[in-house]
Design an enzyme around this catalytic site. Structure first.
Site, short mmCIF file in Angstrom:
data_model
loop_
_atom_site.label_atom_id
_atom_site.label_comp_id
_atom_site.label_asym_id
_atom_site.label_seq_id
_atom_site.Cartn_x
_atom_site.Cartn_y
_atom_site.Cartn_z
N TYR A 85 0.87 -1.12 -0.21
CA TYR A 85 -0.10 -0.06 -0.04
C TYR A 85 0.65 1.24 0.14
O TYR A 85 0.31 2.50 -0.51
CB TYR A 85 -0.85 -0.11 1.28
CG TYR A 85 -2.09 -0.91 0.95
CD1 TYR A 85 -3.43 -0.28 0.33
CD2 TYR A 85 -2.07 -2.33 1.45
CE1 TYR A 85 -4.34 -0.92 0.11
CE2 TYR A 85 -3.27 -3.05 1.09
CZ TYR A 85 -4.25 -2.44 0.44
OH TYR A 85 -5.50 -3.37 0.05
N GLU A 107 -8.49 -7.68 4.73
CA GLU A 107 -7.80 -8.74 4.17
C GLU A 107 -6.94 -9.47 5.05
O GLU A 107 -7.03 -10.77 5.04
CB GLU A 107 -6.75 -7.91 3.28
CG GLU A 107 -7.44 -7.46 2.08
CD GLU A 107 -6.66 -6.24 1.21
OE1 GLU A 107 -5.24 -6.12 1.19
OE2 GLU A 107 -7.17 -5.77 0.36
N PRO A 153 -13.14 -6.64 -13.73
CA PRO A 153 -13.09 -5.67 -12.45
C PRO A 153 -14.47 -5.11 -12.46
O PRO A 153 -15.41 -4.55 -13.64
CB PRO A 153 -12.14 -4.48 -13.00
CG PRO A 153 -11.36 -5.39 -14.11
CD PRO A 153 -12.19 -6.13 -14.64
C1 HEM Z 1 -6.15 2.08 -1.41
C2 HEM Z 1 -5.55 1.37 -2.48
C3 HEM Z 1 -6.13 0.48 -3.54
C4 HEM Z 1 -7.27 0.53 -3.96
C5 HEM Z 1 -8.56 1.71 -3.84
C6 HEM Z 1 -7.63 -0.57 -4.86
C7 HEM Z 1 -8.60 -0.98 -5.74
C8 HEM Z 1 -8.79 -1.74 -6.32
C9 HEM Z 1 -9.90 -2.15 -7.34
C10 HEM Z 1 -11.33 -1.39 -7.03
C11 HEM Z 1 -9.85 -3.47 -7.75
C12 HEM Z 1 -10.70 -4.13 -8.68
C13 HEM Z 1 -11.62 -5.21 -7.73
C14 HEM Z 1 -12.85 -5.79 -8.73
O1 HEM Z 1 -12.53 -6.88 -9.28
O2 HEM Z 1 -13.85 -5.28 -8.97
C15 HEM Z 1 -8.57 -4.05 -7.47
C16 HEM Z 1 -7.89 -4.90 -7.84
C17 HEM Z 1 -6.45 -5.26 -7.82
N1 HEM Z 1 -5.71 -4.60 -6.94
FE1 HEM Z 1 -5.90 -2.90 -5.98
N2 HEM Z 1 -6.55 -1.15 -4.73
C18 HEM Z 1 -5.61 -0.59 -3.73
C19 HEM Z 1 -4.47 -0.95 -3.53
C20 HEM Z 1 -3.64 -2.01 -3.98
C21 HEM Z 1 -2.46 -2.58 -3.96
C22 HEM Z 1 -1.32 -1.83 -2.86
C23 HEM Z 1 -1.92 -3.34 -4.95
C24 HEM Z 1 -0.69 -4.15 -4.93
C25 HEM Z 1 0.45 -3.70 -5.63
C26 HEM Z 1 -3.13 -3.59 -5.60
C27 HEM Z 1 -3.22 -4.72 -6.47
C28 HEM Z 1 -4.28 -5.12 -7.19
C29 HEM Z 1 -4.39 -6.26 -8.17
C30 HEM Z 1 -3.22 -6.84 -8.74
C31 HEM Z 1 -5.81 -6.40 -8.42
C32 HEM Z 1 -6.33 -7.08 -9.35
C33 HEM Z 1 -6.15 -6.67 -10.91
C34 HEM Z 1 -6.63 -7.38 -11.87
O3 HEM Z 1 -7.10 -8.42 -12.03
O4 HEM Z 1 -6.43 -6.57 -13.09
N3 HEM Z 1 -4.08 -2.88 -5.17
N4 HEM Z 1 -7.93 -3.01 -6.58
#
Ligand code: HEM
Ligand SMILES: Cc1cc2nc3c(=O)[nH]c(=O)nc-3n(C[C@H](O)[C@H](O)[C@H](O)COP(=O)(O)OP(=O)(O)OC[C@H]3O[C@@H](n4cnc5c(N)ncnc54)[C@H](O)[C@@H]3O)c2cc1C
Length: 393
Positions: free
Chosen positions: A98, A140, A387
């Site tokens: 994060y 988480e 997503p």
């Molecule tokens: C406050 C911080 C964050 C927010 C608001 C956020 C938001 C999101 C959202 C909205 C999704 C899509 C969920 C869905 O399937 O509907 C997602 C997926 C994902 N997030 Fe985050 N995220 C955050 C932090 C992080 C961090 C720190 C990482 C790691 C580097 C990360 C990696 C990912 C990955 C790998 C996915 C799945 C991506 C995919 O399948 O294309 N996220 N996140």
């Protein structure tokens, strides 16, 4: 939870940030992947990155979160974060990442908004980011602890052996898999998915989600439809054979069949019937006497995966009915079941809890029909095979 001072600043700047978010997110991802190319190769779904859907999802969720905080400053909208948290856990996000996302996101915000980002504005958005991040981290951590409490090994990725590979239709293949590490299968709830991690020819280890479509006797079943131009679905279908090993995450997902005895509606279109098949399978295996209405839409009989499962499982359940719609039916087929799914001719019992899965236009149409039929929004649950762009929320 949001301080009064920050709430004022967020309220004043939300429209400007909202309007600029389309510029901020590509710069954020460019910065993130330039500094950490391994994240694009082995963590993020590069198909979603290429077609832009994941970028919109992140932006949409932050704007939605900020809006929710303004409307209810004292509440933490955990329910809204559940989907993201389940996805994060299933792909293996670590709490310390994060900080990395924060660094590149805020650098992108400053790059786009320039001098408008005064120290006061930066501090207010920092507060929103960490409220959201800490809320996600808390959910988480809890999900990981729950998985571990079930006695699963601490490693997210576990090896499984393919015991059966079954061709459901021309483009849909099911895999029945058993743990290859000697541990029992993890517990899952009907409707949940696993992440599958696959090494591709260029060495990238890409992750995709597949809903569990059933499973029994120490085995899990997941089902893959070949997506035109898709990297992983095609690779799995071409290379994953009986006897091979495949890496799966622990089962995750916030959309699953709730226990109870009230009526249930399971509505799907196309490959969206994988979680519905797991739910129906569970209901049949537990001898459920609930009223169950299954509704499914497909192109025709040949493209309809789990056609036989739907018939057999429905026949086992004393209070279940199935209604199948085909757009281009082959041979004789009732006129009122020809075309897209339409609930007008389907009786929906009072008190129904509905589970939906399929493409976005299907979800929107069926949700609308259910609302019109008097089903409260809170009783309509839906899974999206990409997503979630918060369009149905
Ligand atoms: C406050 C911080 C964050 C927010 C608001 C956020 C938001 C999101 C959202 C909205 C999704 C899509 C969920 C869905 O399937 O509907 C997602 C997926 C994902 N997030 Fe985050 N995220 C955050 C932090 C992080 C961090 C720190 C990482 C790691 C580097 C990360 C990696 C990912 C990955 C790998 C996915 C799945 C991506 C995919 O399948 O294309 N996220 N996140
Ligand atoms: C919770 C959940 C459950 C799911 N359950 C199932 C399931 O049970 N069964 C199932 O089959 N699927 C399921 N999916 C979908 C699955 O995870 C994959 O998204 C799907 O298999 C496609 O992956 P892929 O690697 O083949 O395609 P990707 O390579 O990810 O491509 C996805 C799309 O983007 C397009 N694309 C790729 N590169 C570009 C580019 N450069 N420019 C423009 N467009 C591009 C592709 O043409 C394709 O249409 C689920 C998804 C989620 C989130």
């Amino acid at each position: 939870m949001l301080s009064a001072k920050s709430a004022e600043v967020i309220e004043a700047t939300l429209p400007a940030v909202g309007a600029a978010i389309g510029d901020i997110t590509p710069r954020f991802y460019d910065r993130l992947f330039a500094a950490h190319p391994e994240l694009l190769r082995d963590l993020f779904n590069r198909g979603n990155q290429a077609n832009g859907t994941q970028r919109q999802a992140l932006a949409g969720s932050i704007a939605t979160f900020a809006t929710a905080l303004l409307a209810h400053p004292d509440q933490r909208p955990d329910a809204m974060l559940a989907r993201i948290a389940h996805k994060h856990v299933s792909v293996g996000i670590a709490d310390d990442q994060y900080e990395i996302v924060h660094e590149h996101l805020f650098a992108a915000i400053v790059e786009v908004l320039g001098e408008a980002v005064t120290p006061e504005v930066a501090a207010a958005w920092d507060e929103v980011y960490w409220l959201m991040a800490n809320a996600l981290i808390a959910v988480e951590d809890r999900l990981r602890a729950e998985a571990a409490a079930g006695g699963d090994p601490a490693d997210l990725w576990r090896p499984y052996t393919v015991v059966t590979r079954y061709q459901e239709t021309d483009s849909v293949t099911s895999y029945l898999v058993r743990p290859a590490d000697g541990h029992p299968v993890p517990t899952s709830r009907p409707g949940q998915y696993v992440s599958v991690r696959t090494e591709l020819p260029d060495g990238a280890r890409q992750i995709r989600q597949y809903s569990l479509s059933g499973g029994a006797d120490g085995a899990l079943r997941f089902t893959v439809k070949r997506e035109a131009g898709g990297e992983v679905s095609g690779h799995l279908q071409d290379h994953l054979r009986t006897g091979d090993t495949v890496e799966l995450s622990a089962p995750m997902g916030d959309v699953f069949l709730a226990e109870g005895d009230g009526p249930v509606l399971l509505a799907s279109a196309g490959i969206g019937n994988t979680p519905m098949t797991a739910m129906l399978d569970h209901l049949a295996a537990t001898g459920s006497t609930r009223r169950i209405v299954s509704v499914h839409g497909d192109r025709d009989q040949l493209s309809h995966a789990f056609r036989a499962d739907l018939e057999q499982l429905t026949a086992k359940l004393p209070n279940a009915t199935a209604h199948v719609f085909y757009e281009q039916p082959l041979g004789e087929w009732p006129a009122e079941r020809t075309g897209l799914v339409n609930l007008a001719s389907v009786e929906i019992p009072a008190g129904t809890t509905a589970y939906l899965c399929g493409p976005l236009p299907f979800l929107r149409a069926v949700r609308e029909q259910l609302l019109t039929a008097g089903v409260p929004a809170a009783d309509i649950h839906y899974e999206v095979f990409g997503p979630d762009l918060w369009l149905g929320a």
